[in-house]
Scaffold this motif. Sequence first.
Motif, PDB file in Angstrom:
ATOM      1  N   VAL A 239       4.192  10.061  -7.425  1.00 27.61           N
ATOM      2  CA  VAL A 239       5.265  10.540  -8.294  1.00 27.61           C
ATOM      3  C   VAL A 239       4.892  10.456  -9.772  1.00 27.61           C
ATOM      4  O   VAL A 239       5.490  11.159 -10.598  1.00 27.61           O
ATOM      5  CB  VAL A 239       6.578   9.748  -8.042  1.00 27.61           C
ATOM      6  CG1 VAL A 239       7.010   9.889  -6.599  1.00 27.61           C
ATOM      7  CG2 VAL A 239       6.424   8.281  -8.403  1.00 27.61           C
ATOM      8  N   ILE A 240       3.916   9.617 -10.124  1.00 27.59           N
ATOM      9  CA  ILE A 240       3.508   9.509 -11.525  1.00 27.59           C
ATOM     10  C   ILE A 240       2.457  10.550 -11.874  1.00 27.59           C
ATOM     11  O   ILE A 240       2.548  11.238 -12.901  1.00 27.59           O
ATOM     12  CB  ILE A 240       2.986   8.085 -11.825  1.00 27.59           C
ATOM     13  CG1 ILE A 240       4.125   7.067 -11.708  1.00 27.59           C
ATOM     14  CG2 ILE A 240       2.372   8.025 -13.216  1.00 27.59           C
ATOM     15  CD1 ILE A 240       3.677   5.624 -11.820  1.00 27.59           C
TER      16      ILE A 240
ATOM     17  N   GLY B 253       0.816  -1.213   0.000  1.00 23.88           N
ATOM     18  CA  GLY B 253       0.000   0.000   0.000  1.00 23.88           C
ATOM     19  C   GLY B 253       0.848   1.260   0.000  1.00 23.88           C
ATOM     20  O   GLY B 253       0.564   2.211  -0.740  1.00 23.88           O
ATOM     21  N   LEU B 254       1.902   1.277   0.824  1.00 23.62           N
ATOM     22  CA  LEU B 254       2.802   2.428   0.856  1.00 23.62           C
ATOM     23  C   LEU B 254       3.461   2.649  -0.501  1.00 23.62           C
ATOM     24  O   LEU B 254       3.549   3.782  -0.995  1.00 23.62           O
ATOM     25  CB  LEU B 254       3.880   2.228   1.930  1.00 23.62           C
ATOM     26  CG  LEU B 254       3.466   2.411   3.386  1.00 23.62           C
ATOM     27  CD1 LEU B 254       4.629   2.055   4.305  1.00 23.62           C
ATOM     28  CD2 LEU B 254       3.010   3.840   3.646  1.00 23.62           C
ATOM     29  N   LEU B 255       3.926   1.559  -1.105  1.00 27.14           N
ATOM     30  CA  LEU B 255       4.580   1.679  -2.408  1.00 27.14           C
ATOM     31  C   LEU B 255       3.600   2.168  -3.466  1.00 27.14           C
ATOM     32  O   LEU B 255       3.954   2.998  -4.316  1.00 27.14           O
ATOM     33  CB  LEU B 255       5.176   0.334  -2.813  1.00 27.14           C
ATOM     34  CG  LEU B 255       5.930   0.307  -4.149  1.00 27.14           C
ATOM     35  CD1 LEU B 255       7.078   1.301  -4.131  1.00 27.14           C
ATOM     36  CD2 LEU B 255       6.435  -1.095  -4.453  1.00 27.14           C
ATOM     37  N   ALA B 256       2.361   1.672  -3.423  1.00 23.83           N
ATOM     38  CA  ALA B 256       1.355   2.112  -4.393  1.00 23.83           C
ATOM     39  C   ALA B 256       1.074   3.607  -4.257  1.00 23.83           C
ATOM     40  O   ALA B 256       0.970   4.329  -5.261  1.00 23.83           O
ATOM     41  CB  ALA B 256       0.063   1.305  -4.205  1.00 23.83           C
ATOM     42  N   VAL B 257       0.976   4.085  -3.017  1.00 28.41           N
ATOM     43  CA  VAL B 257       0.736   5.510  -2.793  1.00 28.41           C
ATOM     44  C   VAL B 257       1.894   6.343  -3.326  1.00 28.41           C
ATOM     45  O   VAL B 257       1.698   7.377  -3.985  1.00 28.41           O
ATOM     46  CB  VAL B 257       0.518   5.789  -1.290  1.00 28.41           C
ATOM     47  CG1 VAL B 257       0.503   7.285  -1.012  1.00 28.41           C
ATOM     48  CG2 VAL B 257      -0.792   5.168  -0.822  1.00 28.41           C
ATOM     49  N   LEU B 258       3.121   5.903  -3.059  1.00 25.85           N
ATOM     50  CA  LEU B 258       4.296   6.636  -3.540  1.00 25.85           C
ATOM     51  C   LEU B 258       4.345   6.665  -5.060  1.00 25.85           C
ATOM     52  O   LEU B 258       4.638   7.706  -5.670  1.00 25.85           O
ATOM     53  CB  LEU B 258       5.573   6.009  -2.982  1.00 25.85           C
ATOM     54  CG  LEU B 258       5.836   6.195  -1.483  1.00 25.85           C
ATOM     55  CD1 LEU B 258       7.037   5.365  -1.051  1.00 25.85           C
ATOM     56  CD2 LEU B 258       6.062   7.659  -1.153  1.00 25.85           C
ATOM     57  N   LEU B 259       4.054   5.526  -5.690  1.00 29.59           N
ATOM     58  CA  LEU B 259       4.103   5.465  -7.154  1.00 29.59           C
ATOM     59  C   LEU B 259       3.033   6.356  -7.781  1.00 29.59           C
ATOM     60  O   LEU B 259       3.303   7.068  -8.759  1.00 29.59           O
ATOM     61  CB  LEU B 259       3.920   4.017  -7.617  1.00 29.59           C
ATOM     62  CG  LEU B 259       5.089   3.073  -7.335  1.00 29.59           C
ATOM     63  CD1 LEU B 259       4.744   1.647  -7.758  1.00 29.59           C
ATOM     64  CD2 LEU B 259       6.351   3.542  -8.049  1.00 29.59           C
ATOM     65  N   VAL B 260       1.825   6.333  -7.227  1.00 27.79           N
ATOM     66  CA  VAL B 260       0.761   7.195  -7.752  1.00 27.79           C
ATOM     67  C   VAL B 260       1.150   8.659  -7.581  1.00 27.79           C
ATOM     68  O   VAL B 260       0.943   9.490  -8.482  1.00 27.79           O
ATOM     69  CB  VAL B 260      -0.572   6.894  -7.039  1.00 27.79           C
ATOM     70  CG1 VAL B 260      -1.623   7.944  -7.397  1.00 27.79           C
ATOM     71  CG2 VAL B 260      -1.066   5.510  -7.422  1.00 27.79           C
TER      72      VAL B 260
ATOM     73  N   GLY C 137      11.103  14.911  -6.991  1.00 25.23           N
ATOM     74  CA  GLY C 137      12.298  14.188  -6.556  1.00 25.23           C
ATOM     75  C   GLY C 137      12.060  12.701  -6.403  1.00 25.23           C
ATOM     76  O   GLY C 137      12.967  11.891  -6.602  1.00 25.23           O
ATOM     77  N   GLY C 138      10.813  12.333  -6.067  1.00 26.31           N
ATOM     78  CA  GLY C 138      10.496  10.919  -5.943  1.00 26.31           C
ATOM     79  C   GLY C 138      10.647  10.166  -7.246  1.00 26.31           C
ATOM     80  O   GLY C 138      10.988   8.981  -7.256  1.00 26.31           O
ATOM     81  N   ARG C 139      10.394  10.842  -8.361  1.00 25.59           N
ATOM     82  CA  ARG C 139      10.585  10.196  -9.666  1.00 25.59           C
ATOM     83  C   ARG C 139      12.028   9.756  -9.836  1.00 25.59           C
ATOM     84  O   ARG C 139      12.308   8.639 -10.272  1.00 25.59           O
ATOM     85  CB  ARG C 139      10.201  11.162 -10.791  1.00 25.59           C
ATOM     86  CG  ARG C 139       8.713  11.350 -10.981  1.00 25.59           C
ATOM     87  CD  ARG C 139       8.418  12.163 -12.219  1.00 25.59           C
ATOM     88  NE  ARG C 139       7.046  12.008 -12.652  1.00 25.59           N
ATOM     89  CZ  ARG C 139       6.558  12.532 -13.758  1.00 25.59           C
ATOM     90  NH1 ARG C 139       7.348  13.242 -14.565  1.00 25.59           N
ATOM     91  NH2 ARG C 139       5.295  12.355 -14.094  1.00 25.59           N
ATOM     92  N   TYR C 140      12.950  10.623  -9.488  1.00 22.84           N
ATOM     93  CA  TYR C 140      14.366  10.282  -9.608  1.00 22.84           C
ATOM     94  C   TYR C 140      14.759   9.224  -8.578  1.00 22.84           C
ATOM     95  O   TYR C 140      15.418   8.236  -8.906  1.00 22.84           O
ATOM     96  CB  TYR C 140      15.227  11.534  -9.425  1.00 22.84           C
ATOM     97  CG  TYR C 140      15.101  12.541 -10.541  1.00 22.84           C
ATOM     98  CD1 TYR C 140      15.669  12.317 -11.781  1.00 22.84           C
ATOM     99  CD2 TYR C 140      14.395  13.730 -10.358  1.00 22.84           C
ATOM    100  CE1 TYR C 140      15.550  13.240 -12.809  1.00 22.84           C
ATOM    101  CE2 TYR C 140      14.266  14.657 -11.373  1.00 22.84           C
ATOM    102  CZ  TYR C 140      14.854  14.413 -12.604  1.00 22.84           C
ATOM    103  OH  TYR C 140      14.728  15.328 -13.615  1.00 22.84           O
ATOM    104  N   THR C 141      14.337   9.434  -7.322  1.00 17.47           N
ATOM    105  CA  THR C 141      14.795   8.555  -6.254  1.00 17.47           C
ATOM    106  C   THR C 141      14.303   7.133  -6.450  1.00 17.47           C
ATOM    107  O   THR C 141      15.080   6.175  -6.341  1.00 17.47           O
ATOM    108  CB  THR C 141      14.326   9.096  -4.891  1.00 17.47           C
ATOM    109  OG1 THR C 141      14.816  10.430  -4.717  1.00 17.47           O
ATOM    110  CG2 THR C 141      14.852   8.221  -3.763  1.00 17.47           C
ATOM    111  N   LEU C 142      13.016   6.949  -6.736  1.00 16.57           N
ATOM    112  CA  LEU C 142      12.482   5.598  -6.920  1.00 16.57           C
ATOM    113  C   LEU C 142      13.034   4.947  -8.186  1.00 16.57           C
ATOM    114  O   LEU C 142      13.382   3.758  -8.181  1.00 16.57           O
ATOM    115  CB  LEU C 142      10.955   5.645  -6.977  1.00 16.57           C
ATOM    116  CG  LEU C 142      10.250   6.076  -5.691  1.00 16.57           C
ATOM    117  CD1 LEU C 142       8.743   6.138  -5.902  1.00 16.57           C
ATOM    118  CD2 LEU C 142      10.578   5.132  -4.540  1.00 16.57           C
TER     119      LEU C 142
END
Length: 278
Positions: A28-29, A19-26, A72-77
């Motif tokens: 940054v995308i 769930g955490l990863l899904a939230v982060l991906l949504v 920044g999350g786009r680059y970091t992930l």
Amino acid sequence: MKDLIHFLRRNTLATVGAGLLAVLLVAVIVGPMFVQSPTAIDIGNKLLPPGPGHWLGTDGFGRDMLSRIIHGGRYTLAIGILVVGIAFAVGVFFGLIAGVAGGIVDTIIMRIVDAMLSFPALVLAIALAAAFGPSLENAMIAVAITMAPQFARVARSQALSVSSRLYVDAAQALGLGQGRILIHYILVNAIGPLLVQASLNVGSAILQTASLGFLGLGAQPPMAEWGADVSANLSLARSSPWTALGPGFAILLAVLSFNLIGDALADWFNPRRRSQIG
């Protein structure tokens, strides 16, 4: 697939990590379409606390912190996944070769691996990044080099275990090529522990790359990157703590999500543990 869904439902930590990863991906995308430029400077609004218009406040240049975290999350992930992908490909290749070939080839490869593993990973990454020069690309290469030996050790141990199985002997008796046996018989049956190692290493790669950015050896200003932003705003941590806490908390969530997913994969590929949870 039904077994996997049932496993995820019973494994609370796996669900939390996914769930955490899904939230982060949504975030940054999709997020960049709804926030302003991360490099837009507005000195008149510098160091604003979190509130309407700037939900996570602004930094010392008036740049919106939410925008910088999302961009920044786009680059970091992406960096974390790409670094692990490079380390996986290189490490698994040499690890499988060492485990299957044996003899002098195994000795040479594994002594190099042992020499690299004798250094703390972050210290070696700092040394390599400093030698290559400060940039995001060089930081990625440095972190990938430090992680490749870990995959090589796991791949070699799996190759030694799988290559002694009867189905490998049968494939050799049928006259199948060594490359086909290596990929379709050894690698396929050794992929479980390697995927667990990869998922755990994504979090480590994010943390190490952010650490290099924090030290000025990774992403360079004005690029939005979580580690670099923590470093740039560290001097403001007492007067304007939101400038450093925002990207720091984002790093925490990203690393935590991948670690939880890695633990869940370890349970999934362990039949005894999987039956206990299911």
